[in-house]
Design a protein around this motif. Structure first.
Motif, PDB file in Angstrom:
ATOM      1  N   GLN A   1       0.656  -1.253  -0.248  1.00  0.00           N
ATOM      2  CA  GLN A   1       0.085   0.020   0.349  1.00  0.00           C
ATOM      3  C   GLN A   1       0.787   1.284  -0.251  1.00  0.00           C
ATOM      4  OE1 GLN A   1      -2.536   0.678   3.294  1.00  0.00           O
ATOM      5  NE2 GLN A   1      -3.434   2.309   3.125  1.00  0.00           N
ATOM      6  N   GLU A   2       0.285   2.502  -0.935  1.00  0.00           N
ATOM      7  CA  GLU A   2       1.271   3.342  -1.136  1.00  0.00           C
ATOM      8  C   GLU A   2       0.879   4.018   0.252  1.00  0.00           C
ATOM      9  OE1 GLU A   2       1.621   5.284  -5.103  1.00  0.00           O
ATOM     10  OE2 GLU A   2       2.115   3.695  -5.850  1.00  0.00           O
ATOM     11  N   ARG A   3       1.958   4.781   1.135  1.00  0.00           N
ATOM     12  CA  ARG A   3       1.146   6.146   2.319  1.00  0.00           C
ATOM     13  C   ARG A   3       2.492   6.311   2.710  1.00  0.00           C
ATOM     14  NH1 ARG A   3       1.879   3.975   7.711  1.00  0.00           N
ATOM     15  NH2 ARG A   3       2.210   1.876   7.217  1.00  0.00           N
ATOM     16  N   ASN A   4       1.842   6.960   3.531  1.00  0.00           N
ATOM     17  CA  ASN A   4       3.073   8.031   4.328  1.00  0.00           C
ATOM     18  C   ASN A   4       3.153   7.097   5.816  1.00  0.00           C
ATOM     19  OD1 ASN A   4       3.116  10.454   2.405  1.00  0.00           O
ATOM     20  ND2 ASN A   4       1.618  11.739   3.713  1.00  0.00           N
ATOM     21  N   ARG A   5       4.606   6.759   5.240  1.00  0.00           N
ATOM     22  CA  ARG A   5       5.499   6.231   6.884  1.00  0.00           C
ATOM     23  C   ARG A   5       6.534   7.584   7.359  1.00  0.00           C
ATOM     24  NH1 ARG A   5       4.620   0.734   4.505  1.00  0.00           N
ATOM     25  NH2 ARG A   5       3.920   1.333   2.424  1.00  0.00           N
ATOM     26  N   GLU A   6       6.502   6.776   8.532  1.00  0.00           N
ATOM     27  CA  GLU A   6       7.091   7.399   9.807  1.00  0.00           C
ATOM     28  C   GLU A   6       8.643   6.625   9.858  1.00  0.00           C
ATOM     29  OE1 GLU A   6       6.107   9.760  10.947  1.00  0.00           O
ATOM     30  OE2 GLU A   6       3.831   9.659  11.402  1.00  0.00           O
ATOM     31  N   ASP A   7      10.052   7.558  10.497  1.00  0.00           N
ATOM     32  CA  ASP A   7      10.710   7.065  10.878  1.00  0.00           C
ATOM     33  C   ASP A   7      10.455   6.610  11.835  1.00  0.00           C
ATOM     34  OD1 ASP A   7      11.646   9.062   8.529  1.00  0.00           O
ATOM     35  OD2 ASP A   7      12.692  10.784   9.354  1.00  0.00           O
ATOM     36  N   LEU A   8      11.682   5.596  12.637  1.00  0.00           N
ATOM     37  CA  LEU A   8      12.148   5.100  13.126  1.00  0.00           C
ATOM     38  C   LEU A   8      13.361   5.209  14.384  1.00  0.00           C
ATOM     39  CD1 LEU A   8      10.799   2.670  15.516  1.00  0.00           C
ATOM     40  CD2 LEU A   8      11.965   1.483  14.103  1.00  0.00           C
TER      41      LEU A   8
ATOM     42  N   THR B   1      26.806  -3.271   1.149  1.00  0.00           N
ATOM     43  CA  THR B   1      27.223  -1.744  -0.069  1.00  0.00           C
ATOM     44  C   THR B   1      26.227  -1.676  -0.693  1.00  0.00           C
ATOM     45  OG1 THR B   1      29.440  -2.440   0.563  1.00  0.00           O
ATOM     46  CG2 THR B   1      28.863  -1.125  -1.579  1.00  0.00           C
ATOM     47  N   ALA B   2      25.866  -2.102  -1.642  1.00  0.00           N
ATOM     48  CA  ALA B   2      24.656  -2.487  -2.032  1.00  0.00           C
ATOM     49  C   ALA B   2      23.370  -1.764  -1.703  1.00  0.00           C
ATOM     50  CB  ALA B   2      25.083  -3.627  -3.332  1.00  0.00           C
ATOM     51  N   ALA B   3      23.309  -2.831  -1.070  1.00  0.00           N
ATOM     52  CA  ALA B   3      21.447  -2.594  -0.716  1.00  0.00           C
ATOM     53  C   ALA B   3      21.377  -1.524  -0.074  1.00  0.00           C
ATOM     54  CB  ALA B   3      21.377  -3.771   0.395  1.00  0.00           C
ATOM     55  N   SER B   4      22.385  -0.658   1.085  1.00  0.00           N
ATOM     56  CA  SER B   4      22.361  -0.055   1.654  1.00  0.00           C
ATOM     57  C   SER B   4      21.939   1.763   1.670  1.00  0.00           C
ATOM     58  CB  SER B   4      22.737  -0.262   3.135  1.00  0.00           C
ATOM     59  OG  SER B   4      23.930   0.152   3.282  1.00  0.00           O
ATOM     60  N   ASP B   5      21.622   2.123   2.256  1.00  0.00           N
ATOM     61  CA  ASP B   5      22.108   3.360   2.141  1.00  0.00           C
ATOM     62  C   ASP B   5      22.792   4.801   2.597  1.00  0.00           C
ATOM     63  OD1 ASP B   5      19.867   4.490   0.079  1.00  0.00           O
ATOM     64  OD2 ASP B   5      18.997   3.549   1.440  1.00  0.00           O
ATOM     65  N   GLN B   6      22.816   3.515   4.522  1.00  0.00           N
ATOM     66  CA  GLN B   6      23.600   4.412   5.492  1.00  0.00           C
ATOM     67  C   GLN B   6      24.230   3.578   5.981  1.00  0.00           C
ATOM     68  OE1 GLN B   6      21.879   6.737   8.800  1.00  0.00           O
ATOM     69  NE2 GLN B   6      20.177   6.056   8.751  1.00  0.00           N
ATOM     70  N   VAL B   7      25.199   3.590   7.049  1.00  0.00           N
ATOM     71  CA  VAL B   7      25.829   2.378   7.677  1.00  0.00           C
ATOM     72  C   VAL B   7      25.829   2.608   8.817  1.00  0.00           C
ATOM     73  CG1 VAL B   7      27.739   0.779   8.093  1.00  0.00           C
ATOM     74  CG2 VAL B   7      26.933   0.699   5.460  1.00  0.00           C
ATOM     75  N   VAL B   8      25.791   2.183  10.320  1.00  0.00           N
ATOM     76  CA  VAL B   8      26.512   2.771  11.442  1.00  0.00           C
ATOM     77  C   VAL B   8      27.055   0.982  12.103  1.00  0.00           C
ATOM     78  CG1 VAL B   8      24.984   2.435  13.842  1.00  0.00           C
ATOM     79  CG2 VAL B   8      24.085   3.543  11.819  1.00  0.00           C
ATOM     80  N   ALA B   9      28.323   1.927  12.611  1.00  0.00           N
ATOM     81  CA  ALA B   9      28.715   0.226  12.874  1.00  0.00           C
ATOM     82  C   ALA B   9      29.238   0.448  14.332  1.00  0.00           C
ATOM     83  CB  ALA B   9      30.665   0.268  12.540  1.00  0.00           C
ATOM     84  N   LEU B  10      29.064  -0.075  14.711  1.00  0.00           N
ATOM     85  CA  LEU B  10      29.114  -0.718  16.864  1.00  0.00           C
ATOM     86  C   LEU B  10      30.028  -2.075  17.014  1.00  0.00           C
ATOM     87  CD1 LEU B  10      25.403  -1.062  15.685  1.00  0.00           C
ATOM     88  CD2 LEU B  10      24.898  -1.223  17.907  1.00  0.00           C
TER      89      LEU B  10
ATOM     90  N   LEU C   1      20.172   6.144  17.773  1.00  0.00           N
ATOM     91  CA  LEU C   1      20.054   5.881  16.101  1.00  0.00           C
ATOM     92  C   LEU C   1      18.058   6.184  15.577  1.00  0.00           C
ATOM     93  CD1 LEU C   1      19.025   3.089  15.305  1.00  0.00           C
ATOM     94  CD2 LEU C   1      20.625   2.170  15.791  1.00  0.00           C
ATOM     95  N   THR C   2      18.167   6.481  14.479  1.00  0.00           N
ATOM     96  CA  THR C   2      17.228   6.547  13.655  1.00  0.00           C
ATOM     97  C   THR C   2      17.207   6.367  11.965  1.00  0.00           C
ATOM     98  OG1 THR C   2      17.003   9.022  14.487  1.00  0.00           O
ATOM     99  CG2 THR C   2      15.942   8.329  12.375  1.00  0.00           C
ATOM    100  N   ILE C   3      16.348   5.384  12.420  1.00  0.00           N
ATOM    101  CA  ILE C   3      15.971   4.442  10.832  1.00  0.00           C
ATOM    102  C   ILE C   3      15.150   5.346  10.196  1.00  0.00           C
ATOM    103  CG2 ILE C   3      15.574   2.466   9.905  1.00  0.00           C
ATOM    104  CD1 ILE C   3      16.803   0.954  12.355  1.00  0.00           C
TER     105      ILE C   3
END
Length: 832
Positions: free
Chosen positions: A326-333, A538-547, A353-355
């Motif tokens: 379904q197309e709709r506005n979604r929220e950040d976590l 590398t191919a799939a992500s927009d940002q990386v968080v290293a822990l 962190l924020t997703i």
């Protein structure tokens, strides 16, 4: 269940009910009475089958509910308080209320403790009936109960038997409806995996309480009818023996089977008649009967009914994910200041962190860094010691995973957690309901049919290639992964959390997964991805968080984070150096061998004439794409699965018919795929169990293993289920070594491990090989397996497609073609 199987159960039930009614009309009063008793056993058994067969919860106290229904009818009718036709439903309602009140505290315990609670309930009810003498007649009970009248005419034994048979038929119909609708599927889901059920919005506690309540009501109905049928009630008729008898009805007939309780009641009800001259041996006969049924038909008598259903033949018209979601506005976590400690170990230390919606955020770090802990907190399975989590501006509750799922947070697991008794389609269909299960006895309507079709479309859009109507317990690993992702997407979430989705997948399958993640993100869904495959990250992500150690050490674009020196040191290990395959072992005897080996499942043959040898002190790599037969070969070698043809030799001895236990005693140990540690036991107890076949010197061996895996030393008294994936893998290898093996079978040992943990593990395996231990290694990380081994077997479609020295195969271009066929090397655009 499939349509032909469902029709067959209806036919069996209809025939048996018809025989019962006709028999009640034409046979004498005694046999009509027996038919009535069998019908009441079936009615109570159907109720208990809801609890045991659907929800997976055992009770040995349901005779108490039978007694409540019987005594309420007897008291009301004998004291002229209420007419039977009012007393009967009142008894059912009372049993439901008491059942719910008992279930709510009872389900705070599990396993044998739940059984003990229900046994105690049955004993208490029986004792109360004895003590309340003025109302119940005490030990003597209530005698000479007046017969039922209908339209002013008393019902004789034949009429009562017909009434009981009609009650059993209504119970069968109710069970049929329930087992197919949302509530029944939810109960089966909870039985298979409470965590996975909670992750799609089902409250496991509510599902179990409802199952217990319904089962109590059915037992109350049967009890209420038994009072006028028998014409008397006494307390000792409803003791523990009767509760066990009801359980036997369900087990003998078939747990969860719709015809099971009816078939079981016929066997259990008629057995006393055949043993009337052997009253003293009746208990022995019941025991022999149960053992015989479980031996010949582990699924009960109903399990012997043929299932002629084939795969669904509906055409596969693949739609893109964007056409289904379904197309709709979604929220950040977002998470702020999360802290969590296990004992004295701090898993998270003020992490924030924020997703963002519509992006893929990858979480990387060494095993034990806190990645899975974050997923568990964000999805509501763990309650943080401090900190908050928000979806947009909405504060999410701590814990309560089913609430979190409905609010918009979906997830998958490191090891696929599917409802294995349900089909792939039913897994996704349940998630599409988003915790809304409908009415208890609601038929499937058009909206359900539409959701079933949507479930199929979603499976295909996510890359699922199998039969949507096949039970997921029989699916290959890759298919299970895509079913689990499809099920999570079915929730229409704002955020999708994926824990090691690429573990155990081939390169072609990882490319399909990468395309799928990008397309899901383009639908606006935010993705939190835990993954150790840096190519996929590398191919799939927009940002990386290293822990590392519960703290964020770097975040940003993938290339930026992966090139960070701090990340490389903490995560990648920076060991460097070219890896070279070990030299072949020559002039050594085979310690494990398979010749012309065939094996398979049911009518499907998986292995076709495999020839395979492992020499003394040699490490063998076993490679191939998913579905090539590697895990099947490992199961056959370890004794978990018998071969169909061919010969297996262990230390030059034929072991075709030798048990797994005997093979372990002979020096063969398996480290299974997915680690399979005993999660409720401590690390120490897991290691001790590994020494079951060789207990002498156990403490000294534990000390040796702790020196080999020093990280386990600080976790000896921690439950194994709380360990990270890497720590569990150390434990699984250590547990296998406790058996003092001479040959070690390792099935996907690097699955779910960070590069550093993988490197450390292979270093330990090199040490073990140097000590003379022979090994067989199945691993998707082909370069590691080749470097570790001296010889390699590559399987393709259940046959040995290529074999030779590992050093030669490292340079052989044909290996890539066998491991990654050209026709699947590029992802199918139709999956997008």
């Amino acid at each position: 269940m499939k349509k032909t199987e469902i029709d067959l159960h209806i036919v069996v039930q209809s025939i048996l009910i018809g025989i019962g009614i006709i028999g009640s009309l034409v046979l004498n009063s005694y046999y009509a009475f027996i038919i009535g008793q069998i019908a009441l056993l079936a009615t109570a058994g159907i109720g208990l089958n809801i609890l045991i067969g659907l929800s997976g919860q055992f009770s040995f106290g349901h005779a108490g509910f039978y007694a409540i229904g019987a005594y309420l009818v007897a008291i009301c009718t004998s004291h002229d308080l209420l007419d039977f036709w009012l007393a009967l439903p009142l008894g059912v309602v009372l049993c439901c209320i008491v059942g719910a009140m008992l279930a709510m505290p009872a389900f705070s315990v599990k396993g044998p403790y739940l059984a003990m609670v229900t046994i105690a309930f049955g004993v208490v009810v029986e004792q109360m009936l004895v003590e309340a003498e003025t109302l119940t007649g005490g030990q003597n009970g209530i005698l000479a109960i007046a017969p039922i009248s209908l339209a002013g005419q008393p019902l004789d034994d034949r009429s009562m038997a017909i009434l009981a048979t009609l009650a059993a038929s209504l119970a069968c119909a109710a069970y049929h409806i329930l087992s197919k609708n949302g509530w029944g599927l939810a109960m089966q889901a909870v039985r298979d995996s409470e965590n996975a059920a909670a992750a799609i919005g089902i409250n496991p506690f509510v599902a179990k309480v409802v199952a217990f309540t319904l089962s109590a009501g059915f037992c109350g109905l049967a009890g209420g009818l038994s009072a006028p049928l028998n014409s008397f009630v006494i307390p000792h008729s409803f003791g523990l023996n009767f509760s066990v008898l009801l359980v036997l009805v369900v087990v003998i007939g078939g747990l969860g089977a719709r015809s099971g309780a009816l078939l079981g009641a016929i066997v259990v009800g008629l057995l006393p008649e055949f043993l009337s001259s052997l009253e003293a041996y009746r208990a022995v006969a019941y025991g022999v009967l149960v053992l015989t049924v479980l031996w010949l038909a582990p699924s009960g008598i109903a399990g012997l009914l043929p299932n002629r259903a084939g795969p669904n033949a509906s055409p596969r018209v693949r739609k893109p994910i964007s056409a289904i979601v379904q197309e709709r506005n979604r929220e950040d976590l977002s998470a702020n200041g999360l802290e969590l400690s296990f004992g004295g170990v701090k898993a998270l230390d003020g992490l924030s962190l924020t997703i963002p919606a519509g992006t893929v955020t990858a979480l990387i770090g060494p095993n034990g860094a806190g990645k899975s802990t974050i997923i568990n907190i964000l999805s509501g399975f763990y309650k943080a010691d401090a900190g908050q989590k928000r979806l947009g501006d909405t504060l999410l509750p701590a814990g309560k995973a089913w609430v979190t799922a409905v609010r918009g947070i979906a997830r998958t697991y490191q090891t696929s957690a599917l409802f294995d008794s349900l089909s792939a389609r039913q897994n996704v269909f349940l998630a599409l309901r988003k915790g809304k299960l409908g009415s208890l006895l609601a038929f499937q309507g058009k909206s359900d049919a539409d959701m079933q079709e949507k479930a199929r479309q979603l499976l295909w859009a996510c890359g699922f290639e199998g039969d949507a109507d096949a039970t997921t317990g029989n699916l290959a690993h890759v298919d299970r992964r895509f079913v689990e992702i499809a099920r999570a997407i079915a929730l229409d979430p704002d955020v999708l959390l994926l824990d090691e989705p690429a573990a155990g997948l081939s390169q072609a399958e990882k490319r399909t997964l990468t395309d799928l993640l990008r397309n899901v993100a383009q639908c606006g869904i935010g993705i939190g991805l835990i993954e150790h495959d840096m190519g996929l990250v590398t191919a799939a992500s927009d940002q990386v968080v290293a822990l590392c150690a519960g703290e964020i050490i770097a975040s940003g674009a993938p290339t930026q984070v992966l090139e960070d020196p701090v990340v490389r040191t903490a995560y990648l290990g920076e060991r460097g150096g070219a890896r070279r395959a070990a030299a072949p072992v020559v002039a050594a005897r085979p310690v494990l061998a398979a010749y012309a080996l065939h094996a398979g499942y049911g009518s499907i043959e998986v292995l076709h004439g495999i020839d395979f040898e492992v020499r003394e002190g040699e490490a063998i790599a076993l490679l191939g794409a998913n579905g090539a037969g590697k895990s099947t070969l490992m199961r056959v070698l370890s004794g978990l699965m018998p071969p169909r043809k061919g010969q297996l030799r262990l230390f030059e001895r034929n072991v075709n018919d030798t048990s797994t236990l005997e093979r372990v005693r002979s020096g063969l140990a398996l480290v299974p795929e997915g680690r399979q540690v005993f999660p409720e036991l401590t690390v120490r107890d897991n290691l001790r169990l590994g020494a079951f076949t060789s207990p002498r010197g156990m403490d000294a061996r534990i000390s040796t293993i702790l020196k080999r895996f020093p990280r386990l030393l600080t976790m000896l008294d921690r439950r194994a289920g709380l360990l990270s994936g890497g720590e569990q893998q150390m434990l699984a290898i250590g547990r296998a070594l406790m058996a003092q093996p001479r040959i070690l079978l390792l099935d996907e040992p690097s699955m779910g491990l960070s590069p550093q943990a993988t490197s450390d593990m292979f270093d330990q395996l090199e040490t073990l090989k140097g000590d003379g231990l022979s090994m067989v290694i199945v691993d998707q990380m082909a370069d590691r397996a080749l470097a570790m081994s001296s010889r390699t077997y590559v399987l393709g479609q259940g046959r040995v497609a290529l074999t030779g020295a590992s050093s030669d195969l490292m340079k052989d271009t044909s290996l890539e073609e066998l491991y990654l066929p050209t026709d699947v090397r590029e992802p199918d655009s139709a999956h997008a």
